[in-house]
Design a protein around this motif. Structure first.
Motif, PDB file in Angstrom:
ATOM      1  N   TYR A  55       0.809  -1.218   0.000  1.00  0.00           N
ATOM      2  CA  TYR A  55       0.000   0.000   0.000  1.00  0.00           C
ATOM      3  C   TYR A  55       0.845   1.272   0.000  1.00  0.00           C
ATOM      4  CZ  TYR A  55      -4.258  -2.715   0.802  1.00  0.00           C
ATOM      5  OH  TYR A  55      -5.301  -3.581   0.663  1.00  0.00           O
ATOM      6  N   PRO A  56       1.880   1.412   0.870  1.00  0.00           N
ATOM      7  CA  PRO A  56       2.637   2.661   0.881  1.00  0.00           C
ATOM      8  C   PRO A  56       3.235   3.007  -0.475  1.00  0.00           C
ATOM      9  CG  PRO A  56       3.158   1.337   2.798  1.00  0.00           C
ATOM     10  CD  PRO A  56       2.346   0.469   1.883  1.00  0.00           C
ATOM     11  N   SER A  57       3.784   1.998  -1.154  1.00  0.00           N
ATOM     12  CA  SER A  57       4.396   2.241  -2.448  1.00  0.00           C
ATOM     13  C   SER A  57       3.374   2.710  -3.470  1.00  0.00           C
ATOM     14  CB  SER A  57       5.089   0.964  -2.948  1.00  0.00           C
ATOM     15  OG  SER A  57       5.670   1.186  -4.216  1.00  0.00           O
ATOM     16  N   ARG A  58       2.244   2.022  -3.559  1.00  0.00           N
ATOM     17  CA  ARG A  58       1.214   2.403  -4.523  1.00  0.00           C
ATOM     18  C   ARG A  58       0.641   3.780  -4.197  1.00  0.00           C
ATOM     19  NH1 ARG A  58      -0.427  -3.251  -4.079  1.00  0.00           N
ATOM     20  NH2 ARG A  58      -2.129  -2.681  -2.682  1.00  0.00           N
ATOM     21  N   PHE A  64       2.630  11.088  -6.040  1.00  0.00           N
ATOM     22  CA  PHE A  64       3.636  11.776  -6.840  1.00  0.00           C
ATOM     23  C   PHE A  64       3.122  12.022  -8.256  1.00  0.00           C
ATOM     24  CE2 PHE A  64       7.044   9.485  -4.138  1.00  0.00           C
ATOM     25  CZ  PHE A  64       6.903  10.441  -3.143  1.00  0.00           C
ATOM     26  N   GLY A  65       2.418  11.041  -8.801  1.00  0.00           N
ATOM     27  CA  GLY A  65       1.881  11.166 -10.152  1.00  0.00           C
ATOM     28  C   GLY A  65       0.857  12.282 -10.253  1.00  0.00           C
ATOM     29  N   ILE A  66      -0.011  12.385  -9.252  1.00  0.00           N
ATOM     30  CA  ILE A  66      -1.041  13.441  -9.239  1.00  0.00           C
ATOM     31  C   ILE A  66      -0.393  14.822  -9.134  1.00  0.00           C
ATOM     32  CG2 ILE A  66      -2.931  14.428  -7.889  1.00  0.00           C
ATOM     33  CD1 ILE A  66      -3.693  11.555  -7.120  1.00  0.00           C
ATOM     34  N   ILE A  67       0.574  14.954  -8.237  1.00  0.00           N
ATOM     35  CA  ILE A  67       1.254  16.246  -8.065  1.00  0.00           C
ATOM     36  C   ILE A  67       1.972  16.646  -9.351  1.00  0.00           C
ATOM     37  CG2 ILE A  67       3.123  17.430  -6.854  1.00  0.00           C
ATOM     38  CD1 ILE A  67       2.401  15.787  -4.370  1.00  0.00           C
ATOM     39  N   LEU A  90      -3.080  12.978 -17.668  1.00  0.00           N
ATOM     40  CA  LEU A  90      -3.226  11.525 -17.542  1.00  0.00           C
ATOM     41  C   LEU A  90      -1.949  10.797 -17.940  1.00  0.00           C
ATOM     42  CD1 LEU A  90      -6.865  11.004 -18.905  1.00  0.00           C
ATOM     43  CD2 LEU A  90      -6.076  10.675 -16.554  1.00  0.00           C
ATOM     44  N   ILE A  91      -1.301  11.264 -19.007  1.00  0.00           N
ATOM     45  CA  ILE A  91      -0.057  10.634 -19.453  1.00  0.00           C
ATOM     46  C   ILE A  91       1.030  10.810 -18.401  1.00  0.00           C
ATOM     47  CG2 ILE A  91       1.815  10.783 -21.139  1.00  0.00           C
ATOM     48  CD1 ILE A  91      -0.285  11.476 -23.250  1.00  0.00           C
ATOM     49  N   THR A  92       1.129  12.023 -17.825  1.00  0.00           N
ATOM     50  CA  THR A  92       2.129  12.282 -16.783  1.00  0.00           C
ATOM     51  C   THR A  92       1.901  11.377 -15.576  1.00  0.00           C
ATOM     52  OG1 THR A  92       2.290  14.601 -17.478  1.00  0.00           O
ATOM     53  CG2 THR A  92       3.143  14.039 -15.294  1.00  0.00           C
ATOM     54  N   PHE A  93       0.642  11.305 -15.144  1.00  0.00           N
ATOM     55  CA  PHE A  93       0.315  10.444 -14.001  1.00  0.00           C
ATOM     56  C   PHE A  93       0.655   8.985 -14.299  1.00  0.00           C
ATOM     57  CE2 PHE A  93      -2.706   7.467 -12.085  1.00  0.00           C
ATOM     58  CZ  PHE A  93      -2.474   7.697 -10.739  1.00  0.00           C
ATOM     59  N   ARG A  97       3.162   6.578 -12.201  1.00  0.00           N
ATOM     60  CA  ARG A  97       2.503   5.528 -11.415  1.00  0.00           C
ATOM     61  C   ARG A  97       2.919   4.130 -11.833  1.00  0.00           C
ATOM     62  NH1 ARG A  97       1.515   1.816  -9.316  1.00  0.00           N
ATOM     63  NH2 ARG A  97      -0.311   1.124  -8.113  1.00  0.00           N
ATOM     64  N   TRP A  98       3.220   3.904 -13.115  1.00  0.00           N
ATOM     65  CA  TRP A  98       3.547   2.546 -13.553  1.00  0.00           C
ATOM     66  C   TRP A  98       4.977   2.372 -14.052  1.00  0.00           C
ATOM     67  CZ3 TRP A  98      -1.631   4.243 -14.220  1.00  0.00           C
ATOM     68  CH2 TRP A  98      -2.555   3.534 -13.430  1.00  0.00           C
ATOM     69  N   PRO A  99       5.401   2.943 -15.201  1.00  0.00           N
ATOM     70  CA  PRO A  99       6.779   2.691 -15.663  1.00  0.00           C
ATOM     71  C   PRO A  99       7.854   3.113 -14.660  1.00  0.00           C
ATOM     72  CG  PRO A  99       5.464   3.683 -17.402  1.00  0.00           C
ATOM     73  CD  PRO A  99       4.648   3.778 -16.160  1.00  0.00           C
ATOM     74  N   ILE A 100       7.756   4.354 -14.145  1.00  0.00           N
ATOM     75  CA  ILE A 100       8.769   4.823 -13.201  1.00  0.00           C
ATOM     76  C   ILE A 100       8.701   4.022 -11.898  1.00  0.00           C
ATOM     77  CG2 ILE A 100       9.489   6.797 -11.787  1.00  0.00           C
ATOM     78  CD1 ILE A 100       8.734   8.605 -14.075  1.00  0.00           C
TER      79      ILE A 100
END
Length: 230
Positions: A55-58, A64-67, A90-93, A97-100
């Protein structure tokens, strides 16, 4: 190791108490006190950001993605269409959230370099810089935000160490000593790189004289003592 619920509960409680103290002493306004409580709570789960699929990681990478998405949206040209702005956000998030997130976990392991005092200092300095340059806060409030992140972070490490001791049977578990450490001695190259990055980030933080003068001032603690009890 303490579980997620324990970490976030203790961090929220500790940050809440400390933010109320700052409010009553007159260091911050009510709105800033709420932000401080949030910062301390976030700091309390940051050391587990390298625990993949937890949970903490997700939560942290989603945050971070939202900010980052909002920062990108507000920094691009205003003549873009609403749909285009939505798409950029959406692309930035999604990238963070996934690749990085996946790349991050390929180069980290739980209770490694991220689970150290040096990493806590890095997150504190990054928070100070973000608070000052992005949120537009003055240096004192920026450092106070960073201090709450660091306090929550260290509280997490202390909790994990306490859970490594079985007080009932008076024995120490094998995990003792892996949580509260200055840096990761088992992986010196990564630990050294993290330390160097921390020093670089510290060098670009805003001035901290007002923060340290207040934190170390005898008058500050006299005010706390006067306001502590009815």
């Amino acid at each position: 190791m303490a579980n997620f619920n324990t970490h976030i509960t203790v961090a929220a409680a500790g940050a809440g108490l400390l933010s109320v103290l700052c409010l009553q002493v007159g260091l911050v306004a009510p709105r800033e006190a709420l932000i401080l409580a949030l910062m301390g709570t976030i700091g309390g789960i940051l050391p587990d950001v390298d625990l993949e699929h937890a949970y903490p990681s997700r939560i942290m990478f989603a945050l971070f993605g939202i900010i980052a998405a909002f920062l990108v949206i507000f920094s691009v040209e205003n003549d873009l269409a609403i749909v285009e702005l939505w798409l950029i956000g959406l692309i930035t998030f999604a990238l963070i959230r996934w690749p990085i997130w996946m790349i991050f976990h390929q180069y980290t392991h739980h209770r490694g370099s991220i689970h150290s005092v040096v990493a806590g200092a890095l997150f504190m300095f990054l928070t100070v810089i973000f608070s000052h340059h992005v949120m537009g806060k003055n240096p004192f409030i920026s450092w106070l935000n960073g201090f709450f992140i660091f306090s929550g972070f260290i509280l997490h490490l202390v909790l994990d160490e306490l859970y490594s001791v079985d007080f009932m049977n008076s024995r120490i578990k094998r995990s003792f000593g892996t949580a509260l450490k200055f840096w990761d001695t088992k992986n010196r190259p990564k630990a050294t790189a993290l330390l160097c990055l921390t020093l670089v980030v510290w060098a670009i933080t805003p001035e901290s004289a007002a923060f340290w003068d207040t934190l170390l001032s005898k008058q500050t603690y006299q005010i706390i003592n006067a306001r502590m009890f009815p």
